[in-house]
Scaffold this motif. Sequence first.
Motif, PDB file in Angstrom:
ATOM      1  N   ALA A  36       0.833  -1.205   0.000  1.00 31.22           N
ATOM      2  CA  ALA A  36       0.000   0.000   0.000  1.00 31.22           C
ATOM      3  C   ALA A  36       0.871   1.260   0.000  1.00 31.22           C
ATOM      4  CB  ALA A  36      -0.931  -0.003   1.205  1.00 31.22           C
ATOM      5  N   GLU A  37       1.988   1.211   0.718  1.00 27.47           N
ATOM      6  CA  GLU A  37       2.883   2.375   0.780  1.00 27.47           C
ATOM      7  C   GLU A  37       3.536   2.661  -0.566  1.00 27.47           C
ATOM      8  OE1 GLU A  37       4.391   2.289   5.428  1.00 27.47           O
ATOM      9  OE2 GLU A  37       5.661   1.409   3.892  1.00 27.47           O
ATOM     10  N   GLU A  39       2.274   1.859  -3.577  1.00 31.09           N
ATOM     11  CA  GLU A  39       1.338   1.964  -4.691  1.00 31.09           C
ATOM     12  C   GLU A  39       1.541   3.270  -5.435  1.00 31.09           C
ATOM     13  OE1 GLU A  39      -2.645   1.620  -3.239  1.00 31.09           O
ATOM     14  OE2 GLU A  39      -2.663  -0.552  -3.482  1.00 31.09           O
ATOM     15  N   ASN A  42       0.934   7.077  -4.188  1.00 33.61           N
ATOM     16  CA  ASN A  42       1.026   7.132  -2.730  1.00 33.61           C
ATOM     17  C   ASN A  42       2.332   7.809  -2.342  1.00 33.61           C
ATOM     18  OD1 ASN A  42      -0.173   6.683  -0.286  1.00 33.61           O
ATOM     19  ND2 ASN A  42      -0.286   4.462  -0.525  1.00 33.61           N
ATOM     20  N   ASP A  43       2.340   8.516  -1.235  1.00 28.26           N
ATOM     21  CA  ASP A  43       3.527   9.260  -0.816  1.00 28.26           C
ATOM     22  C   ASP A  43       4.448   8.469   0.116  1.00 28.26           C
ATOM     23  OD1 ASP A  43       1.942   9.202   1.407  1.00 28.26           O
ATOM     24  OD2 ASP A  43       2.050  11.356   1.814  1.00 28.26           O
ATOM     25  N   VAL A  46       0.776   5.308   4.822  1.00 27.74           N
ATOM     26  CA  VAL A  46      -0.599   4.826   4.753  1.00 27.74           C
ATOM     27  C   VAL A  46      -1.366   5.421   5.930  1.00 27.74           C
ATOM     28  CG1 VAL A  46      -2.050   2.769   4.738  1.00 27.74           C
ATOM     29  CG2 VAL A  46       0.201   2.669   3.713  1.00 27.74           C
TER      30      VAL A  46
END
Length: 150
Positions: A36-37, A39, A42-43, A46
């Motif tokens: 998720a981090e 993706e 994304n910065d 999360v």
Amino acid sequence: MSLKQQIESDIKTAMLAKQKSELQALRAIKSMILLAETEKGNDGSVSADAELKLLMKAVKQRKDSAQIYKDQGREDLMATELTEIAVIEKYLPKQLSEEEIRAELEKIIAQVGAAGPQDMGKVMGMASKALAGKADGKTISGIVKSILVG
């Protein structure tokens, strides 16, 4: 402490205690967070809300897998999935009982002014936000249907 830091700490503890099943579940959670981090868009971090959704998704996947294994008579694999669910649920907020969910939904229905099944979308929108992480969407949907139809 963020969820990621908590998971990393618990991984170390599980490794020292040689808890293979717990370690497997913790590594799966960490993997989901790392994905998720990284993706696109994304910065590198999360939000707590996104972490909650990841954990809910992980539990749902394992419940579905456990049901499939149960249907196929694979008790060994089902037990593994159930163990992982127990580990992941430690990081989720306390799940509400059916009575607590029903009480919350009745408040939401009164707020929205829902009169019948045609208003289910309005109710589900608010209920999903209000009960995020505290109740399964399938359970919420079933109770909303029973209240609006019955």
